[in-house]
Design a protein around this motif. Sequence first.
Motif, short mmCIF file in Angstrom:
data_model
loop_
_atom_site.label_atom_id
_atom_site.label_comp_id
_atom_site.label_asym_id
_atom_site.label_seq_id
_atom_site.Cartn_x
_atom_site.Cartn_y
_atom_site.Cartn_z
N LEU A 219 0.89 -1.18 0.08
CA LEU A 219 0.04 -0.08 0.00
C LEU A 219 0.87 1.34 -0.10
CD1 LEU A 219 -2.65 -1.08 2.26
CD2 LEU A 219 -2.90 -1.05 0.02
N SER A 220 1.97 1.22 0.71
CA SER A 220 2.86 2.40 0.83
C SER A 220 3.52 2.71 -0.60
CB SER A 220 3.94 2.30 1.86
OG SER A 220 3.21 1.95 3.27
N SER A 221 4.06 1.47 -0.97
CA SER A 221 4.44 1.49 -2.58
C SER A 221 3.45 2.00 -3.45
CB SER A 221 5.10 0.33 -2.73
OG SER A 221 5.67 0.35 -4.16
N GLY A 222 2.44 1.72 -3.51
CA GLY A 222 1.08 1.99 -4.22
C GLY A 222 0.90 3.68 -4.19
N LEU B 100 -1.26 -2.91 -7.87
CA LEU B 100 -0.07 -3.44 -7.66
C LEU B 100 -0.64 -5.06 -7.06
CD1 LEU B 100 2.01 -1.00 -5.83
CD2 LEU B 100 2.10 -1.66 -8.06
N LEU B 101 -1.78 -5.12 -6.74
CA LEU B 101 -2.18 -6.59 -6.32
C LEU B 101 -2.35 -7.49 -7.44
CD1 LEU B 101 -4.63 -6.17 -3.17
CD2 LEU B 101 -2.42 -7.31 -3.26
N PRO C 138 -1.99 -10.00 -10.70
CA PRO C 138 -1.26 -10.67 -10.99
C PRO C 138 -0.33 -10.32 -12.23
CG PRO C 138 -3.56 -11.51 -11.80
CD PRO C 138 -3.53 -10.38 -10.87
N LEU C 139 -0.67 -9.39 -12.86
CA LEU C 139 0.28 -8.71 -13.99
C LEU C 139 1.43 -8.11 -13.48
CD1 LEU C 139 -2.61 -7.67 -16.51
CD2 LEU C 139 -1.54 -9.81 -16.42
N VAL C 140 1.59 -7.86 -12.31
CA VAL C 140 2.66 -6.75 -11.72
C VAL C 140 4.00 -7.95 -11.20
CG1 VAL C 140 3.36 -5.03 -10.02
CG2 VAL C 140 1.08 -5.26 -11.03
N PRO C 141 5.02 -7.85 -11.57
CA PRO C 141 5.98 -8.74 -11.41
C PRO C 141 6.43 -8.48 -10.05
CG PRO C 141 6.14 -7.91 -13.61
CD PRO C 141 5.22 -7.12 -13.03
N SER C 142 6.71 -7.20 -9.46
CA SER C 142 7.43 -6.70 -8.34
C SER C 142 6.61 -7.37 -6.96
CB SER C 142 7.54 -5.38 -8.09
OG SER C 142 6.24 -4.82 -8.29
N THR C 143 5.19 -7.62 -7.41
CA THR C 143 4.38 -7.93 -6.29
C THR C 143 4.88 -9.59 -5.71
OG1 THR C 143 2.72 -6.72 -6.96
CG2 THR C 143 2.07 -8.40 -5.29
N TYR C 144 4.98 -10.40 -6.93
CA TYR C 144 5.59 -11.62 -6.76
C TYR C 144 6.70 -11.82 -6.02
CZ TYR C 144 1.95 -13.24 -10.33
OH TYR C 144 0.79 -13.40 -11.06
N LEU C 145 7.54 -10.81 -6.35
CA LEU C 145 9.01 -10.78 -5.58
C LEU C 145 8.71 -10.34 -4.30
CD1 LEU C 145 12.08 -10.44 -5.42
CD2 LEU C 145 11.88 -7.78 -6.17
#
Length: 444
Positions: free
Chosen positions: A157-160, A392-393, A395-402
């Motif tokens: 959320l902070s990153s968003g 950011l939630l 499934p198309l956002v790679p950084s969230t998997y990280l």
Amino acid sequence: MLTFLGISMIACFMYFIMSKRLSALIALILIPLLFATIASILGQHIEGLSHIHLDSLGEMTLDGIKKLAPTGVMLLFAIMYFALMIDAGLFDPSVKWILRKVKGDPLKITLGTVFLTLTVSLDGDGSTTYMICVAAMLPLFKRLGMNPLIMTCLMLLSSGVMNLTPWGGPTARAASALQVDPSEIFVPMIVPMIITIGWLFFLAYLYGSYERRRLGVIELDISHGDNISVSKDPEAQRPHLRWFNAILTIILMASLIKGFLPMPVLFMMAFCIAMLVNYPELHLQKKRIALHADSALAVVGLIFAAGIFTGILSGTGMVDAMSKEFVAIIPHSLGPFSAPITAIMSMPLTFFMSNDAFYYGMLPILAEAANHYGISSVEMARASIIGQPVHLLSPLVPSTYLLCGLAGIEFADHQRFTLKWAVLTSFVLMGSALVLGMFPLFAA
């Protein structure tokens, strides 16, 4: 026919990038050129397309690129500037200070998680932010037995929220898609962002209080924080210049808000000053630029490619034709509410599709339709970035998997835990923007 070609072009663009058959950079260049060529060929036989000629394609594309050139320059030097500040170690004391303060108190740990993520997120790189913040905070969460889902929720959320900076991505995309100045989008949104950040600290306080009641306060050895460094290259650190870098960054931020000079010029000046002071030797300057050239090129190349897409979309008249059709089919009573509708739609749309598809494919049509009701393009651009905490939630956002991988949690668990707070955070951002008049609830 223009409407059909425009819709077909956008659908084709969205299909190729969402199916990962083409990168966004290639799709933004080739697909509009292909459809503009088709339109020029059909224009020899269809009266409604007679104004489109092959020899006018160059002018259309150059017009689009010229309008986005300031945005591309701003992004290039903003990315390089913050990368330079990270290399020099500007943010290292903040990380160590947070870890010393939180110790074994769950409440302080959750508040420190938000503060740390907000600080590190200034560079606009989600992957770097997660690597640094998880390395700093996860040992504390594990030692106290705190729920790691709280950590990943607060970090995302902070990153968003911080992702709304012009060098973060969505603001630059909205600006390039609608050909407006990024500072006109971002600067008025600073106060709504601050209010939303206040909400994030409140959410951290609620979870921290709950965990404190559940676990109590434990005295911990937080010496691991001495080994945490935001800078990846020890040789590049300049601890003796930390105060200079901090003052320069504060002056830069104040100048951006006041608008003393155009945003690209301010970042160019700040980057040059920072480079000369921190790395006066020419070979060190070349090394710093080379190390961060790949991340800067990826973003800036996308912006200039978008210039071709938007230049052809507007130059051929496709966006005008599509907006008229869009206005014709929506109930007249809903037209004046285009801005909040766009803000709400940005949550599910950016969740189920990439930012590129939403901002370059859909936003120009929504904005052009809203213009018929007196809602400006810059107001629609502000509304369009509201859904980023939810995006950011996706499934198309790679950084969230990280983030999930580093924290050792399942992606689905993270989504279930965070989704309600992401939606609520977006609504807090939207409510703040509406109250402060960043975009209208209703266009009279």
